[in-house]
Design an enzyme around this catalytic site. Structure first.
Site, PDB file in Angstrom:
ATOM      1  N   ASP A  20       0.785  -1.059  -0.033  1.00 20.23           N
ATOM      2  CA  ASP A  20      -0.152  -0.094  -0.175  1.00 20.23           C
ATOM      3  C   ASP A  20       0.781   1.279  -0.092  1.00 20.23           C
ATOM      4  OD1 ASP A  20      -2.336   1.634   0.293  1.00 20.23           O
ATOM      5  OD2 ASP A  20      -1.871   1.852   2.483  1.00 20.23           O
ATOM      6  N   ASP A  22      -0.257   5.281   0.829  1.00 20.34           N
ATOM      7  CA  ASP A  22      -0.536   6.179   2.079  1.00 20.34           C
ATOM      8  C   ASP A  22      -0.661   5.383   3.400  1.00 20.34           C
ATOM      9  OD1 ASP A  22      -1.053   8.996   0.740  1.00 20.34           O
ATOM     10  OD2 ASP A  22      -1.945   7.454  -0.431  1.00 20.34           O
ATOM     11  N   ASP A 197      -2.294  -0.406   5.877  1.00 19.52           N
ATOM     12  CA  ASP A 197      -2.628  -0.006   6.963  1.00 19.52           C
ATOM     13  C   ASP A 197      -4.204   0.145   7.077  1.00 19.52           C
ATOM     14  OD1 ASP A 197      -2.627   2.390   5.090  1.00 19.52           O
ATOM     15  OD2 ASP A 197      -3.076   3.418   6.939  1.00 19.52           O
TER      16      ASP A 197
END
Length: 242
Positions: A20, A22, A197
């Site tokens: 991922d 961000d 996240d």
């Protein structure tokens, strides 16, 4: 809720790595354009590409075009828009059954809602629209109610994320992107490892586990399909550079 162990140093041996962006490779910022990309990120991605024989991809909710404005050019694979866009390192796009974009009037409606409430930010995407409330956390419930109402009226999917709610057509997820990449010869027969996240990354964790690999959650402990956890973006960088 039992905490998860950190990923072992050897987890990437023989693996295919899906990252991922961000909250994983870069710290979250108040607005999508305000992120700071570490100067060493390009070199890190290049080293990982060499170590893994090219089996590495960024899998993000951002569009590929947006990712390219922030990332150096490491010549690796990308998936954008939560799995709706997939491009291999050589530039070839994987064929997906892409939904049509949103009716432009929906983006106008979301923008009007944001303009009427200080701190909200509407972000138009190629295949959706997002409403950020990081600068107005007290608006979380109002944002969720509004976006869910729009989704019901227009038969759209609601995607909840970290201080953001997104509307998108029914279609692919980050897990679908992982499965699509893993069907390609360069990724085939490797063990997928997905690092992310956000709630949107749970699809990636589930896909990796289903293919014999594992997910790595970044940030605070929470219920998750991941098998391992790293506490921060800085911890991810340290692990990737071991």
């Amino acid at each position: 809720m039992a905490d998860l162990p950190p990923p072992p140093p050897g987890l990437l041996d023989g693996a295919a790595l899906f990252l991922d962006f961000d909250g994983t490779l870069v710290e979250l910022a108040e607005t999508p354009d305000a992120i700071h990309v570490p100067a060493e990120l390009g070199a890190t991605l290049a080293r990982l590409k060499a170590r893994l024989g090219g089996r590495i991809a960024i899998v993000s909710g951002r569009s590929i075009e947006d990712l390219e404005t922030h990332l150096p050019r490491p010549a690796i694979a990308f998936s954008g828009s939560h799995g709706l866009e997939i491009r291999l390192a050589g530039g070839d796009a994987l064929p997906l059954s892409l939904p049509v974009g949103l009716d432009p009037r929906i983006a106008v409606e979301v923008a009007a809602f944001a303009d009427a409430r200080p701190g909200l930010l509407a972000e138009a995407k190629p295949l959706g629209v997002a409403l950020h409330y990081r600068l107005a956390p007290g608006e979380a419930d109002a944002v969720a109610r509004f976006m869910e109402g729009v989704a019901r009226r227009h038969d759209l999917r609601v995607q909840h994320g970290n201080m953001v709610v997104e509307l998108r057509p029914e279609g692919a997820t980050k897990g679908d992107a992982v499965r699509a990449f893993m069907s390609e010869p360069i990724f085939a027969d490797a063990r997928p490892v997905f690092v992310g996240d956000d709630l949107t990354d749970e699809h990636g964790f589930e896909a990796a586990a289903g293919l014999g690999g594992a997910g790595v959650l970044v940030g605070p402990a929470r219920p998750t399909a991941a098998a391992y956890r790293l506490g921060s973006v800085a911890a991810v960088a340290r692990w990737l550079n071991q």
